[in-house]
Design a protein around this motif. Structure first.
Motif, PDB file in Angstrom:
ATOM      1  N   PHE A 190      55.914  37.605  37.488  1.00 22.75           N
ATOM      2  CA  PHE A 190      54.774  38.497  37.325  1.00 22.75           C
ATOM      3  C   PHE A 190      54.229  38.790  38.725  1.00 22.75           C
ATOM      4  O   PHE A 190      53.489  37.985  39.295  1.00 22.75           O
ATOM      5  N   THR A 191      54.568  39.915  39.295  1.00 20.45           N
ATOM      6  CA  THR A 191      54.263  40.185  40.700  1.00 20.45           C
ATOM      7  C   THR A 191      52.887  40.820  40.890  1.00 20.45           C
ATOM      8  O   THR A 191      52.314  41.403  39.968  1.00 20.45           O
ATOM      9  N   LEU A 192      52.382  40.717  42.131  1.00 16.93           N
ATOM     10  CA  LEU A 192      51.103  41.311  42.483  1.00 16.93           C
ATOM     11  C   LEU A 192      51.188  42.835  42.433  1.00 16.93           C
ATOM     12  O   LEU A 192      50.315  43.504  41.878  1.00 16.93           O
ATOM     13  N   LYS A 193      52.215  43.360  43.031  1.00 17.72           N
ATOM     14  CA  LYS A 193      52.500  44.796  43.033  1.00 17.72           C
ATOM     15  C   LYS A 193      53.906  44.947  43.591  1.00 17.72           C
ATOM     16  O   LYS A 193      54.274  44.252  44.536  1.00 17.72           O
ATOM     17  N   ARG A 194      54.670  45.830  42.984  1.00 13.53           N
ATOM     18  CA  ARG A 194      56.066  45.986  43.379  1.00 13.53           C
ATOM     19  C   ARG A 194      56.747  44.613  43.428  1.00 13.53           C
ATOM     20  O   ARG A 194      56.798  43.932  42.405  1.00 13.53           O
ATOM     21  N   LEU A 226      34.694  48.922  32.060  1.00 14.79           N
ATOM     22  CA  LEU A 226      36.146  49.141  32.067  1.00 14.79           C
ATOM     23  C   LEU A 226      36.515  50.368  32.899  1.00 14.79           C
ATOM     24  O   LEU A 226      37.525  50.367  33.610  1.00 14.79           O
ATOM     25  N   ASN A 227      35.689  51.388  32.840  1.00 17.66           N
ATOM     26  CA  ASN A 227      35.976  52.615  33.578  1.00 17.66           C
ATOM     27  C   ASN A 227      35.639  52.523  35.058  1.00 17.66           C
ATOM     28  O   ASN A 227      36.008  53.410  35.832  1.00 17.66           O
ATOM     29  N   SER A 228      34.950  51.449  35.469  1.00 18.22           N
ATOM     30  CA  SER A 228      34.540  51.321  36.871  1.00 18.22           C
ATOM     31  C   SER A 228      35.393  50.342  37.658  1.00 18.22           C
ATOM     32  O   SER A 228      35.213  50.182  38.867  1.00 18.22           O
ATOM     33  N   ILE A 229      36.344  49.679  36.991  1.00 15.83           N
ATOM     34  CA  ILE A 229      37.201  48.706  37.659  1.00 15.83           C
ATOM     35  C   ILE A 229      38.648  48.901  37.211  1.00 15.83           C
ATOM     36  O   ILE A 229      38.914  49.617  36.242  1.00 15.83           O
ATOM     37  N   THR A 230      39.569  48.257  37.925  1.00  9.72           N
ATOM     38  CA  THR A 230      40.948  48.156  37.455  1.00  9.72           C
ATOM     39  C   THR A 230      41.322  46.688  37.360  1.00  9.72           C
ATOM     40  O   THR A 230      40.899  45.871  38.183  1.00  9.72           O
ATOM     41  N   LEU A 231      42.110  46.359  36.358  1.00  3.92           N
ATOM     42  CA  LEU A 231      42.608  45.001  36.143  1.00  3.92           C
ATOM     43  C   LEU A 231      44.112  45.073  35.941  1.00  3.92           C
ATOM     44  O   LEU A 231      44.583  45.712  34.995  1.00  3.92           O
ATOM     45  N   ASN A 232      44.854  44.428  36.825  1.00  5.99           N
ATOM     46  CA  ASN A 232      46.314  44.418  36.722  1.00  5.99           C
ATOM     47  C   ASN A 232      46.798  42.987  36.933  1.00  5.99           C
ATOM     48  O   ASN A 232      46.887  42.527  38.070  1.00  5.99           O
ATOM     49  N   PRO A 233      47.089  42.246  35.859  1.00  4.20           N
ATOM     50  CA  PRO A 233      47.389  40.822  35.990  1.00  4.20           C
ATOM     51  C   PRO A 233      48.710  40.535  36.686  1.00  4.20           C
ATOM     52  O   PRO A 233      49.653  41.319  36.645  1.00  4.20           O
ATOM     53  N   ALA A 234      48.738  39.397  37.352  1.00  5.99           N
ATOM     54  CA  ALA A 234      49.941  38.857  37.973  1.00  5.99           C
ATOM     55  C   ALA A 234      49.918  37.348  37.715  1.00  5.99           C
ATOM     56  O   ALA A 234      49.451  36.911  36.664  1.00  5.99           O
ATOM     57  N   ALA A 235      50.403  36.560  38.674  1.00 10.83           N
ATOM     58  CA  ALA A 235      50.384  35.111  38.521  1.00 10.83           C
ATOM     59  C   ALA A 235      50.472  34.458  39.890  1.00 10.83           C
ATOM     60  O   ALA A 235      50.891  35.082  40.868  1.00 10.83           O
ATOM     61  N   GLU A 236      50.052  33.197  39.945  1.00  6.82           N
ATOM     62  CA  GLU A 236      50.179  32.366  41.143  1.00  6.82           C
ATOM     63  C   GLU A 236      51.138  31.232  40.795  1.00  6.82           C
ATOM     64  O   GLU A 236      50.817  30.367  39.977  1.00  6.82           O
ATOM     65  N   ASP A 296      40.970  42.641  45.140  1.00  2.22           N
ATOM     66  CA  ASP A 296      41.057  41.176  45.135  1.00  2.22           C
ATOM     67  C   ASP A 296      42.383  40.752  44.519  1.00  2.22           C
ATOM     68  O   ASP A 296      42.573  40.823  43.305  1.00  2.22           O
ATOM     69  N   ILE A 297      43.300  40.288  45.365  1.00  4.44           N
ATOM     70  CA  ILE A 297      44.670  40.000  44.916  1.00  4.44           C
ATOM     71  C   ILE A 297      44.870  38.560  44.446  1.00  4.44           C
ATOM     72  O   ILE A 297      45.980  38.202  44.046  1.00  4.44           O
ATOM     73  N   HIS A 298      43.817  37.755  44.488  1.00  2.00           N
ATOM     74  CA  HIS A 298      43.960  36.349  44.087  1.00  2.00           C
ATOM     75  C   HIS A 298      42.655  35.887  43.457  1.00  2.00           C
ATOM     76  O   HIS A 298      41.657  35.695  44.146  1.00  2.00           O
ATOM     77  N   ASN A 299      42.660  35.709  42.164  1.00  2.00           N
ATOM     78  CA  ASN A 299      41.469  35.207  41.452  1.00  2.00           C
ATOM     79  C   ASN A 299      41.881  34.625  40.112  1.00  2.00           C
ATOM     80  O   ASN A 299      43.002  34.860  39.639  1.00  2.00           O
ATOM     81  N   HIS A 300      40.968  33.900  39.533  1.00  2.00           N
ATOM     82  CA  HIS A 300      41.240  33.198  38.275  1.00  2.00           C
ATOM     83  C   HIS A 300      40.187  33.593  37.238  1.00  2.00           C
ATOM     84  O   HIS A 300      39.413  32.766  36.762  1.00  2.00           O
ATOM     85  N   ILE A 301      40.199  34.888  36.904  1.00  3.27           N
ATOM     86  CA  ILE A 301      39.173  35.433  36.015  1.00  3.27           C
ATOM     87  C   ILE A 301      39.666  35.617  34.582  1.00  3.27           C
ATOM     88  O   ILE A 301      38.858  35.958  33.710  1.00  3.27           O
ATOM     89  N   LEU A 302      40.950  35.410  34.320  1.00  2.00           N
ATOM     90  CA  LEU A 302      41.409  35.505  32.936  1.00  2.00           C
ATOM     91  C   LEU A 302      40.912  34.291  32.151  1.00  2.00           C
ATOM     92  O   LEU A 302      40.927  33.166  32.660  1.00  2.00           O
ATOM     93  N   PRO A 303      40.481  34.501  30.929  1.00  2.00           N
ATOM     94  CA  PRO A 303      39.807  33.419  30.186  1.00  2.00           C
ATOM     95  C   PRO A 303      40.740  32.383  29.581  1.00  2.00           C
ATOM     96  O   PRO A 303      41.728  32.707  28.925  1.00  2.00           O
ATOM     97  N   GLY A 304      40.412  31.108  29.841  1.00  2.00           N
ATOM     98  CA  GLY A 304      40.957  30.008  29.067  1.00  2.00           C
ATOM     99  C   GLY A 304      42.399  29.627  29.277  1.00  2.00           C
ATOM    100  O   GLY A 304      42.973  28.945  28.420  1.00  2.00           O
ATOM    101  N   ILE A 305      43.007  30.014  30.429  1.00  2.00           N
ATOM    102  CA  ILE A 305      44.424  29.659  30.579  1.00  2.00           C
ATOM    103  C   ILE A 305      44.720  28.840  31.834  1.00  2.00           C
ATOM    104  O   ILE A 305      45.866  28.465  32.057  1.00  2.00           O
ATOM    105  N   ASP A 306      43.703  28.576  32.654  1.00  2.00           N
ATOM    106  CA  ASP A 306      43.912  27.656  33.781  1.00  2.00           C
ATOM    107  C   ASP A 306      42.563  27.054  34.159  1.00  2.00           C
ATOM    108  O   ASP A 306      41.688  26.917  33.300  1.00  2.00           O
TER     109      ASP A 306
END
Length: 249
Positions: free
Chosen positions: A115-119, A88-98, A20-30
């Motif tokens: 802050f890129t999605l990847k590369r 934590l061991n069953s998922i990966t989390l790599n933050p970026a930005a929109e 999932d390359i686009h989501n707003h799951i980080l807490p309390g910042i948007d």
């Protein structure tokens, strides 16, 4: 086995191991998860749909959500600290930005501080009321700085609904398109759904993302039925391309 031609195909049937390359799951910042508890519920809900890789993309808007590497990093670390070891061991989390295409974005672009999605893929968005008057020059600058622009939810910009050919122009300029999952239904309105189907039919969509902000979005995605056979096939291809491009596993 995926049955694209079954009478009833749920979108969730295609999401096993999705990135999932686009989501707003980080807490309390948007305008997404308001706290850690919200974040955990969203992650658990999406994990229940088969999603194991998340690229959180909080808004960076100068006048509304002036997030920085520090604020995004802090929210990310708080979320990591709240995850139990099994999750934590069953998922990966790599933050970026929109990134909203505003003057702040242009400053960040000049300093190559994105802050890129990847590369070099960078997720961008526009106002829903009108595109920047210098949109094409911004896209050109993004490219000349070595980034690959991924336009978030192009189907939701109503000012293009009566000018569908301009989507092809944006593609010619080097934009990748990221469709929102819920645009496959009338969730954002029938014109958005119609435009989404047009973009899919013309094979203009490169990637797909959830753009979840709250649990209602998860519920809607969980119950979203794909009924158009051609759309089903194309969505399957778009999901595979998204995973192939952004997976870190």
């Amino acid at each position: 086995m995926l049955r694209f031609f079954s009478k009833k195909l749920f979108l969730k049937d295609l999401l096993e191991d999705f990135v999932d390359i686009h989501n707003h799951i980080l807490p309390g910042i948007d305008d997404g998860a308001t706290n850690i508890e919200d974040s955990l519920r969203l992650i658990e809900g999406m994990k229940g749909l088969g999603i194991k890789q998340f690229i959180p993309t909080p808004h960076v808007m100068q006048d509304t959500y002036p997030n920085t590497d520090d604020s995004i990093g802090d929210a990310y670390q708080r979320l990591l600290g709240a995850l139990d070891s099994k999750l934590l061991n069953s998922i990966t989390l790599n933050p970026a930005a929109e990134y909203m295409l505003d003057s702040n974005f242009e400053s960040l672009l000049e300093s190559r501080n994105l802050f890129t999605l990847k590369r070099d893929y960078v997720l961008i968005e526009m106002s829903y009321y009108q595109a920047p008057i210098n949109l094409e020059s911004i896209i050109f600058k993004i490219k000349t700085k070595g980034y690959l622009p991924v336009l978030a939810h192009p189907e939701r910009y109503s000012f293009y609904h009566n000018n569908l050919n301009y989507y092809k122009r944006l593609k010619q300029l080097g934009c990748f398109f990221q469709l929102n999952m819920l645009s496959l239904s009338a969730y954002y309105g029938k014109p958005v759904e119609k435009t989404a189907n047009y973009l899919i039919d013309k094979q203009l969509v490169d990637f797909i993302g959830s753009d979840i902000h709250h649990e209602r979005h998860v519920d809607k995605i969980s119950n979203l039925i794909l009924s158009n056979k051609k759309v089903n096939e194309n969505i399957g291809k778009i999901i595979k391309n998204t995973n192939r491009t952004f997976s870190v596993i």
